[in-house]
Design a protein around this motif. Structure first.
Motif, short mmCIF file in Angstrom:
data_model
loop_
_atom_site.label_atom_id
_atom_site.label_comp_id
_atom_site.label_asym_id
_atom_site.label_seq_id
_atom_site.Cartn_x
_atom_site.Cartn_y
_atom_site.Cartn_z
N ASN A 121 30.73 103.25 109.95
CA ASN A 121 30.62 102.41 108.76
C ASN A 121 29.20 102.27 108.22
O ASN A 121 28.98 101.51 107.28
CB ASN A 121 31.14 100.99 109.08
CG ASN A 121 30.37 100.32 110.20
OD1 ASN A 121 30.23 100.89 111.28
ND2 ASN A 121 29.87 99.12 109.97
N VAL A 122 28.26 103.03 108.77
CA VAL A 122 26.88 102.91 108.31
C VAL A 122 26.26 104.30 108.12
O VAL A 122 26.33 105.16 109.00
CB VAL A 122 26.01 102.12 109.31
CG1 VAL A 122 24.58 101.98 108.78
CG2 VAL A 122 26.60 100.73 109.55
N LEU A 123 25.68 104.52 106.94
CA LEU A 123 24.96 105.74 106.65
C LEU A 123 23.50 105.56 107.03
O LEU A 123 22.84 104.64 106.54
CB LEU A 123 25.08 106.07 105.15
CG LEU A 123 24.16 107.17 104.62
CD1 LEU A 123 24.49 108.52 105.24
CD2 LEU A 123 24.22 107.23 103.09
N TYR A 124 23.00 106.43 107.90
CA TYR A 124 21.59 106.46 108.25
C TYR A 124 20.91 107.55 107.42
O TYR A 124 21.26 108.73 107.54
CB TYR A 124 21.39 106.79 109.72
CG TYR A 124 21.66 105.68 110.71
CD1 TYR A 124 22.66 104.74 110.50
CD2 TYR A 124 20.90 105.57 111.87
CE1 TYR A 124 22.90 103.73 111.41
CE2 TYR A 124 21.14 104.57 112.80
CZ TYR A 124 22.14 103.65 112.57
OH TYR A 124 22.38 102.65 113.48
N ALA A 125 19.95 107.17 106.60
CA ALA A 125 19.16 108.13 105.83
C ALA A 125 17.75 108.16 106.41
O ALA A 125 16.98 107.20 106.24
CB ALA A 125 19.13 107.73 104.36
N TYR A 126 17.43 109.23 107.13
CA TYR A 126 16.13 109.37 107.78
C TYR A 126 15.13 109.89 106.74
O TYR A 126 15.32 110.96 106.17
CB TYR A 126 16.22 110.32 108.97
CG TYR A 126 17.20 109.85 110.02
CD1 TYR A 126 16.84 108.86 110.94
CD2 TYR A 126 18.49 110.37 110.08
CE1 TYR A 126 17.74 108.42 111.90
CE2 TYR A 126 19.39 109.94 111.04
CZ TYR A 126 19.02 108.96 111.94
OH TYR A 126 19.91 108.52 112.89
N LEU A 127 14.07 109.13 106.53
CA LEU A 127 13.15 109.42 105.43
C LEU A 127 12.20 110.55 105.78
O LEU A 127 11.88 110.79 106.95
CB LEU A 127 12.36 108.16 105.08
CG LEU A 127 13.22 106.93 104.71
CD1 LEU A 127 12.33 105.75 104.38
CD2 LEU A 127 14.16 107.25 103.55
N GLU A 128 11.75 111.26 104.75
CA GLU A 128 10.82 112.36 104.95
C GLU A 128 9.47 111.87 105.45
O GLU A 128 8.77 112.57 106.18
CB GLU A 128 10.65 113.14 103.64
CG GLU A 128 11.94 113.85 103.21
CD GLU A 128 11.80 114.57 101.88
OE1 GLU A 128 10.79 114.31 101.17
OE2 GLU A 128 12.68 115.38 101.55
N ARG A 129 9.11 110.68 105.05
CA ARG A 129 7.91 110.05 105.58
C ARG A 129 8.16 108.55 105.67
O ARG A 129 8.95 107.99 104.90
CB ARG A 129 6.69 110.33 104.70
CG ARG A 129 6.79 109.77 103.30
CD ARG A 129 5.51 110.02 102.51
NE ARG A 129 5.57 109.45 101.17
CZ ARG A 129 5.32 108.17 100.89
NH1 ARG A 129 4.98 107.33 101.87
NH2 ARG A 129 5.40 107.72 99.64
N SER A 130 7.51 107.89 106.58
CA SER A 130 7.69 106.46 106.76
C SER A 130 7.19 105.69 105.55
O SER A 130 6.21 106.10 104.89
CB SER A 130 6.94 105.98 108.00
OG SER A 130 7.53 106.51 109.17
N LEU A 131 7.87 104.60 105.27
CA LEU A 131 7.45 103.71 104.19
C LEU A 131 6.64 102.57 104.77
O LEU A 131 7.11 101.81 105.63
CB LEU A 131 8.67 103.14 103.47
CG LEU A 131 9.58 104.08 102.69
CD1 LEU A 131 10.70 103.28 102.03
CD2 LEU A 131 8.79 104.87 101.65
N PHE A 132 5.42 102.42 104.29
CA PHE A 132 4.60 101.29 104.66
C PHE A 132 4.74 100.22 103.58
O PHE A 132 5.25 100.51 102.49
CB PHE A 132 3.14 101.73 104.85
CG PHE A 132 2.96 102.65 106.03
CD1 PHE A 132 2.79 102.13 107.30
CD2 PHE A 132 2.99 104.03 105.86
CE1 PHE A 132 2.64 102.96 108.40
CE2 PHE A 132 2.85 104.88 106.94
CZ PHE A 132 2.67 104.35 108.23
N PRO A 133 4.34 99.00 103.85
CA PRO A 133 4.49 97.94 102.84
C PRO A 133 3.93 98.37 101.48
O PRO A 133 2.81 98.87 101.37
CB PRO A 133 3.68 96.78 103.44
CG PRO A 133 3.85 96.98 104.92
CD PRO A 133 3.81 98.47 105.11
#
Length: 484
Positions: A121-133
């Motif tokens: 029930n959950v889609l995991y989208a692994y990002l190309e680079r981490s998002l910082f604030p």
């Protein structure tokens, strides 16, 4: 009753200086924008679409994966959590067994992705680079929604197509991460931040559309009709389609009210009830911030279902039950729609407050024949009956109101604790402190928590700002210490 109130207030004074855990910390509002393009094809009972989702990390932590709820997967044949309680299956599945699901075809803008979660029930989208604030990312998610024949939030009914929870939606943030939620039968298993939505929908041209938000444009393309819709600062987006709809409308204050129906001989009277509830809630709690609200008659195995700027109303409710359902669902526009709360851990915070708001409405509109005294008495009787029955069968009765949806043993227990006991709690407080401070507290709660996920601390704080020491009072009810 006076003795009971006195005991509760005494307990409140004794506990007032204590510090209690009132749920999770106030959640940070996540900046999100959904651009959804979809087409409904009745011949295949499917909705094919894409969601362009823009996300900005407004929190304090680094984020490497975005998680999206896939609520329609609860309609799969092998789902662990079925959307419809066993007792309601015959009414919900009007043509017998029927199944649906959401298939994710692509996630562009992510390094990779997979469907996970307790119940797929959950889609995991692994990002190309981490998002910082402060960082942003844009994802394009392709999906195919297969619809079951079912009188429920998401499905094809005899007269309509219900498209509640029809797209991948970002999981709500909780305790510094994303909250994954299974599709529990009891209550509303939804937790989401407010966002901006732009929706483009194609459907056969003979269908009319009831929806969240406003219609920017509507045009006919040969055999199809295309709608462009928009809503901002809402925590979800829902639609109802029908080739049988008629509509009546009127304006209350700054809001256009629309009622879509197909079997209502008193449609104008139904709209009048909507208008009266809107007038009362705006005067009592605060102005409604959206330009349009829509009530859509449809097939449902429950009386109604709330979404931002839209409520679904079951075509099976009649007369007094219809007025009660409308008053309750419209109240949810204030308590859930504008002021969000953790419906997973504290269902009473929107359900109970909405139900008591409806009771207060009927108290001021005597023509409906529903009195505050009778409504509260009925709620207390139902709660006491639950207490006796469960105590007899199980040897004990857990009366805590603050609990996870998965911990309710039945829909009946959910109803008695999240709604009936909450009504008694709020009426007890009102009798104890007086109307002025009680309704001032609710106004403060509304004005200070618009577009937020309000915690129990926020709810208690709103009353304490009127000069009341009520922390112990609320704890006595929520933790099951108050004796009713």
């Amino acid at each position: 009753m006076k003795k009971t109130i006195g005991l509760v207030l005494a307990l409140s004074c004794a506990l007032g200086a204590c510090v209690f855990g009132y749920g999770c910390k106030k959640e940070k509002k996540q900046a999100g924008r959904y651009e959804i393009t979809a087409e409904y094809v009745p011949e295949t009972a499917t909705l094919a679409g894409t969601t362009k989702f823009t996300y900005e990390n407004n929190g304090d932590n680094e984020i490497s994966v975005l998680k999206f709820e896939l609520y329609p997967n609860a309609y799969r044949k092998d789902a662990l959590y079925k959307p419809v309680p066993k007792a309601q299956e015959s009414g919900a599945y009007y043509q017998g067994e029927s199944y649906g699901e959401m298939v994710i075809s692509s996630v562009n803008g992510a390094k990779n992705w997979e469907v996970m979660g307790e119940d797929e029930n959950v889609l995991y989208a692994y990002l190309e680079r981490s998002l910082f604030p402060g960082d942003k990312v844009v994802l394009d998610i392709g999906f195919l929604l297969k619809l079951a024949n079912v009188n429920h939030r998401t499905g094809i009914t005899k007269n309509t197509v219900n498209l509640g929870n029809f797209f991948p939606i970002l999981c709500g943030e909780k305790d510094g991460g994303f909250c994954e939620t299974a599709y529990y039968q009891d209550g509303d298993p939804f937790l989401s931040e407010t966002a901006e939505f732009k929706v483009t929908l194609k459907a056969p041209k003979d269908y009319m559309l009831a929806s969240t938000g406003e219609t920017l444009s509507e045009r006919t393309l040969e055999s199809k009709k295309e709608y462009e819709l928009f809503a901002n600062n809402v925590r979800d987006f829902a639609l109802v389609l029908s080739d049988k709809y008629r509509v009546v409308s009127q304006t209350v204050g700054e809001t256009e009210l629309c009622y879509y129906y197909y079997q209502d001989e008193n449609a104008q009277k139904t709209l009048e009830t909507v208008a009266e509830t809107f007038t009362y809630y705006e005067e009592t709690f605060g102005a409604y911030p959206y330009a349009k609200y829509t009530l859509a008659q449809t097939g449902l195995c429950m009386a109604g279902q709330e979404y931002p700027c839209l409520s679904m109303l079951s075509d099976a409710v009649e007369k007094e039950d219809k007025a009660r359902a409308i008053a309750h669902e419209v109240a949810h526009q204030w308590w859930y729609g504008v002021v969000g709360s953790d419906q997973i851990e504290n269902a009473w915070q929107d359900e109970g407050v909405a139900e008591y708001s409806a009771i207060a409405f009927f108290e001021n509109y005597e023509k409906y024949g529903i009195t505050r005294e009778n409504a509260v008495t009925d709620a207390l009787k139902e709660y006491r009956s639950y207490y006796d029955v469960y105590g007899s069968v199980l040897g004990r009765t857990d009366t805590k109101m603050s609990r996870h949806l998965k911990d309710f043993l039945s829909e009946y227990e959910y109803q008695c604790l999240s709604q009936d006991k909450a009504v008694v709690m709020l009426d007890t407080l009102r009798k104890s402190v007086g109307d002025k401070k009680f309704f001032t507290g609710l106004k403060k709660y509304y004005s200070e928590n618009k577009y937020k996920i309000a915690s129990i601390d926020d709810f208690v704080s709103a009353f304490e700002k009127t000069g009341l020491d009520v922390q112990g009072f609320f704890d006595s009810f929520l933790q099951g210490k108050a004796i009713l």
